[in-house]
Design an enzyme around this catalytic site. Structure first.
Site, PDB file in Angstrom:
ATOM      1  N   GLU A 265      34.849  -0.874  34.969  1.00 46.31           N
ATOM      2  CA  GLU A 265      34.250   0.294  35.157  1.00 46.31           C
ATOM      3  C   GLU A 265      35.203   1.679  34.876  1.00 46.31           C
ATOM      4  O   GLU A 265      35.674   2.257  35.794  1.00 46.31           O
ATOM      5  CB  GLU A 265      33.985   0.322  36.754  1.00 46.31           C
ATOM      6  CG  GLU A 265      32.821  -0.405  37.171  1.00 46.31           C
ATOM      7  CD  GLU A 265      31.151  -0.306  36.797  1.00 46.31           C
ATOM      8  OE1 GLU A 265      31.246   0.790  35.779  1.00 46.31           O
ATOM      9  OE2 GLU A 265      30.496  -0.836  36.795  1.00 46.31           O
TER      10      GLU A 265
ATOM     11  N   GLU B 148      29.687  -9.807  36.957  1.00 40.54           N
ATOM     12  CA  GLU B 148      29.352  -9.577  38.197  1.00 40.54           C
ATOM     13  C   GLU B 148      27.775  -9.898  38.170  1.00 40.54           C
ATOM     14  O   GLU B 148      27.029  -9.509  37.283  1.00 40.54           O
ATOM     15  CB  GLU B 148      29.652  -8.290  38.803  1.00 40.54           C
ATOM     16  CG  GLU B 148      31.184  -8.047  38.792  1.00 40.54           C
ATOM     17  CD  GLU B 148      31.486  -6.637  39.375  1.00 40.54           C
ATOM     18  OE1 GLU B 148      30.677  -6.054  40.100  1.00 40.54           O
ATOM     19  OE2 GLU B 148      32.458  -6.266  38.903  1.00 40.54           O
TER      20      GLU B 148
END
Ligand code: IPT
Length: 985
Positions: free
Chosen positions: A415, A491
């Site tokens: 991220e 994820e």
């Protein structure tokens, strides 16, 4: 002009040695510097303390450790932990940070042995310091460093003398580096990993680059070792293979390859005149072949978890015991891969992954997520001034960890958006190590990555990607390149609170499509911090519990292990879902399909034991005499294993009970009583659903306005007030539950969240209107409507009570929804609260799926049988209390109440037009309202009643907190439902 580097400088570490590998076994001497260090906390980075000040009168903190967690958990003297996920806890003003900047001054004396002064260098090695630090020895400032989860070495030779020396370290909580370390975790500072004083001998080995490949076509290991500094007289030996070589020389020998299934390691001894170093090599080759990620020539399927380093009392200062416990628990639960979210782990963790066999995606210490909220303005990832710092980070990671066979991929970070520095980092990684694929989920076009990675897509989207049918990229060349890449779910399945649900939707695709290289569930551990209430009650805190001005609440409690390391039901489900031997109902009735998911191992080490379970009892058992080759699939038929006995066996069972065929793969060296989720795989098929019992024919006796139906007393409004010796506190239809974290948060893919839909439908505040209580042909029929305040949707209910005998009553509840509903319902069933002083101690024996809980989309771990627990043991104490503990497929339950046993037997259970084998049972010593209102488990207090849910259906779990909500096949909708239950005292 040289300016003194500060915590706000955009400079790579200064005064430090070249990055090198971690944790080799060496004969060079070293002294661990762990233990209590003198410590004082200051409010600003400019502490005004002289580095030569020994801090004689200061307090102490343990090293490794975080200063916020030093001391007792209800009285930390040096600040408190703080949690944000994405948000920066400081103004976004890179590289500047606020003046208020807790800064720790650390001091200790370091004894340099006399012998170390005779030659060689004296070096201080820090494995991890959060976030920026300056090192001084004997009052002389030598280095400034950062990169919280990366090592730093400082050559202190010229500043030390034999005997005692003063070591001073100044550590700031906030620094320019804070902007690139915005990982979803507690903000915790200090020297939290080991510190070691090293003697680096003359003619020693600074660094080893180990190439240990495996040629699966010949069965040979291919070894090449490069040594720094380069020395012609260095010697490389692999004693177990009889190999001897010079650095840079390639040698080959037949070897046993390394894999997570069989993690064979070979000692590689590297000698120079000054030093001998031993590394543990595993021969394996990772490659992308025709769009498939492979290891040693076979598809590499990652059945992984994301792991942050965490312990409830020590934060990220994890001990070797904790690391081993993590690795062993992962292995036990069939996890074969770890993404080290979102930074390189303690180096010892990788040693353990090598040794026990776990594939690792080693992730760079980089996250700038908080910039997303600002439209990624000024994101360090896209700012050339940050390039040297970010390249330094990946360089230190690769140099530290490249010798580990476990590491199968490098990840550039998490991220952190996109930008010029992604290219620079990827190039640096490839230069240092061209043997492993590069991963970065943020690089959606995969311009710089070797694998296509995503987080939390729906399984429907993964199904398209599996077939190469993803939406095209605007750039045709990039699109073609990405389409030829393996796909990784870095994820998926958010294990926050009760969940995740819906694992099989992904794993079935992974089993069937070679492009899918598997993925990593988010996340391993609930980061609950051990703390206490003012009255000394221990509990695990989450965001907001420590007075943070900004926080992200329970998002930190999203792991498969509860903070006390109890495996959550989600981990048991994951173990069943990742099991190496997949067992499931076959395409034809009465068949089971078995699949060996191992890539290299047959099932010869497993016994395939089966049982025929009727009414919870084993009525036949046996073993399937098969060995499945890697990746082999077979179907086994009940008729084949039982022959003509099947009809006789079925005929001998009570037709109102369920008959299941259960098959378990059990390790040959374990007893058959190994819990299902710890075997090598298990599954079942329903052979015969239970038939509804014949209608009761007894009649109702009415005395003084009270109707008696067998042991049940109904008042004039048709409300049950007593069942045998037990008073009823509440009995009515219910459609609500204490929302799970996944219910509370609307998924990215849905217009309305479940808990919100239930609130809008009034389900948390149901009222009952009674229309009629009538005696009809010996039965009592109550017609009513149950609905929530402020809404006009509701459930029409017809409740029929019939006497079976004096001790037995038959209850049929029929529900019909009416009005317009905003979404799903939590459940459709009957809520019964019985007065019961010690409800937690009540023993529950049940026949159905168990022993652990199960939900519509999380039910692989629960097998048919007969089980028992106390009501207390039926509860899962999530860090943030919420719905938990349902048992599905229950055909009979005996509650051992203070006033005598009450037996509940399921009859006809129907949802819309679908017959359901058994009801869903939940028993608690508190109400759903109390469960929903509690912020922490210790706030839940038994209220003197046993709260029972007997449900025809309950909503699944999903992964809405991150990812998709409950899939349609596991969702509870406002439909008609019928629930028949027999109550016997
Ligand atoms: C995703 C993060 O990568 C991870 O660190 C964690 O925060 C997780 O979310 C939530 O628990 S990012 C999110 C935008 C999907």
């Amino acid at each position: 002009m040289t300016t003194h580097p500060t915590h706000e400088s955009l400079l790579p570490p200064t005064g430090v040695r070249a990055p090198r590998f971690a944790a080799p076994t060496t004969d060079a001497p070293h002294v661990p510097l762990d233990g209590d260090w003198r410590f004082r906390l200051f409010p600003t980075a400019d502490t005004g303390v002289d580095p030569g000040d020994p801090g004689e009168d200061w307090g102490t903190v343990p090293v490794p450790g975080h200063w916020q967690l030093a001391g007792a958990p209800d009285a930390w003297p040096h600040g408190r932990p703080a949690y944000t996920n994405v948000l920066y806890p400081i103004p976004v003003d890179p590289p500047r940070v606020p003046r208020d900047n807790p800064t720790g001054e650390y001091r200790r004396t370091v004894t340099v042995p006399d012998a170390w002064r005779d030659g060689g260098r004296v070096v201080l090695r820090f494995e991890g310091v959060d976030s920026w630090f300056e090192v001084a020895v004997n009052g002389r400032v030598l280095a400034q460093s950062h990169g919280s989860r990366l090592p730093t070495e400082v050559d202190v030779t010229d500043a030390v003398h034999a005997g005692e020396n003063l070591l001073a370290v100044r550590v700031t909580q906030w620094s320019a580096q804070t902007y690139v370390e915005d990982q979803d975790q507690w903000w915790l500072s200090g020297i939290f990993r080991d510190v070691t004083l090293l003697h680096r001998p003359d003619d020693g080995i600074e660094h080893v680059t180990l190439h240990a490949a495996y040629d699966h076509t010949t069965g040979e290991g291919v070894l090449r070792v490069d040594v720094e500094p380069a020395r012609p007289d260095a010697l490389v030996e692999v004693p177990a293979l009889g190999l001897r070589a010079r650095p840079g020389e390639e040698t080959r020998a037949p070897v046993e390859p390394w894999s997570a299934e069989s993690p064979r390691l070979y000692d590689v001894v590297v000698r120079t005149p000054g030093e001998t170093v031993t590394l543990r090599a595993g021969f394996r080759t990772v490659a992308v072949v025709d769009g498939v990620l492979t290891l040693n020539g076979a598809p590499l399927v990652l059945r992984g978890v994301n792991r942050h380093e965490f312990a409830p009392t020590d934060g990220r200062a994890v001990t070797r015991e904790t690391m081993l416990a993590d690795v062993l628990a992962m292995k036990r639960h069939h996890v074969n891969a770890v993404r080290t979210s979102h930074y390189p782990p303690h180096p010892h963790f990788l040693d353990l992954c090598d040794e026990h066999g776990l594939y690792v995606v080693d992730e760079n210490d980089l996250e700038t997520h908080g910039f997303e909220l600002l439209g990624w303005r000024d994101n360090p990832t896209d700012d050339p001034r940050w390039e040297p710092l970010l390249v330094d980070r990946v360089t230190r990671m690769v140099r530290r960890d490249a010798h580990h066979p476990a590491v199968v991929m490098w990840s550039l970070g998490n991220e952190a958006g996109v930008g010029c520095n992604v290219a620079a980092m990827a190039a640096a990684v490839r230069t240092l190590d061209p043997t492993r694929p590069v991963h970065y989920e943020g690089d959606r076009t995969c311009e710089h990555a070797d694998v296509y990675s995503r987080m939390y897509p729906t399984s429907q989207e993964v199904a398209l990607i599996a077939r190469g049918l993803e939406d095209p990229l605007p750039d045709a060349a990039l699109d073609t390149r990405r389409r030829a890449m393996p796909f990784v779910l870095c994820e998926y399945a958010h294990a926050m609170g009760n969940g995740p649900g819906g694992l099989t939707g992904y794993l079935d695709l992974v089993d069937d499509h070679p492009r899918l290289a598997g993925g990593f569930v988010w996340e391993w551990f609930d980061h609950g911090i051990a703390t206490r209430t003012p009255d000394g009650e221990p509990y695990y805190g989450y965001g907001g519990d420590f007075g943070e001005e900004l926080h992200d609440g329970t998002f930190i409690a999203d792991g498969l292990l509860l903070p006390d390391r109890t495996p959550s039901p989600g981990l048991l489900e994951l173990a069943a879902a990742y099991a190496p031997v997949r067992v499931r109902a076959g395409a034809q009735p009465g068949t089971l399909e078995l699949r060996n998911r191992y890539a290299f191992t047959s099932t010869a080490h497993a016994r395939l034991v089966w049982t025929l379970v009727a009414d919870g009892d084993v009525v036949a058992e046996g073993e399937v005499d098969r060995v499945l080759a890697p990746d082999e699939r077979v179907e086994v038929r009940l008729a084949d294993v039982l022959g003509d006995r099947l009809d006789d066996l079925l005929a001998a069972t009570d037709p109102t009970t369920a008959v299941w065929w259960v098959l378990r793969a059990v390790p040959r060296d374990a007893g058959a009583d190994v819990p299902a989720h710890l075997g090598l795989g298990a599954g079942q098929v329903l052979v015969r659903p239970p038939a509804a019992p014949p209608r009761a024919t007894g009649s109702v006796v009415t005395v003084g306005g009270v109707r008696r139906v067998g042991p049940v007393e109904l008042d004039a409004t048709g409300r049950p007030v007593r069942i045998g010796g037990t008073a009823v506190r509440l009995a009515r239809v219910d459609a609500w539950r204490a929302p799970t974290d996944n219910d509370r948060i609307r998924s990215w893919y849905d217009p309305v969240g479940d808990a919100e839909a239930w609130e809008r439908a009034g389900l948390s505040r149901l009222h009952e209107r009674v229309d009629d209580v009538a005696d009809v042909a010996g039965a009592v029929v109550v017609t009513s409507r149950v609905a929530g305040a402020a809404t006009d949707c509701g459930l029409r209910v017809r409740t029929t009570w019939r006497t079976v005998d004096e001790r037995t009553a038959d209850l049929v509840v029929e529900l019909t929804p009416e009005g317009r509903w905003p979404g799903t319902v939590a459940r459709l069933g009957w809520l019964l609260a019985l007065e019961q002083p010690d409800a937690g101690d009540v023993r529950v024996d049940w026949t159905g799926l168990g022993p652990d809980e199960s939900y519509a989309d999380s039910r692989l771990a629960a097998l048919a049988g007969r089980w028992q627990h106390t009501v207390d043991a039926l509860q899962t104490r999530y860090t943030h209390p919420q719905e938990n503990g349902a048992r599905r497929g229950v055909t009979r339950a005996v509650l051992h109440l203070a006033g005598g046993p009450l037996t509940l037997t399921a009859g006809e259970v129907r949802v819309a037009d679908r017959a359901v084998p058994g009801l869903e049972l939940t028993a608690r010593p508190w109400s759903d309202r109390a469960l929903a209102d509690a912020r922490h488990p210790h706030e839940l207090v038994p209220d003197g009643a046993l709260w029972l849910h007997l449900d025809a259906v309950q909503h699944g779990l999903g992964s809405a907190a991150c990812g998709p909500g409950v899939e349609p096949d596991a969702a509870a909708r406002p439909t008609t439902a019928t629930l028949q239950v027999r109550l016997q005292v």
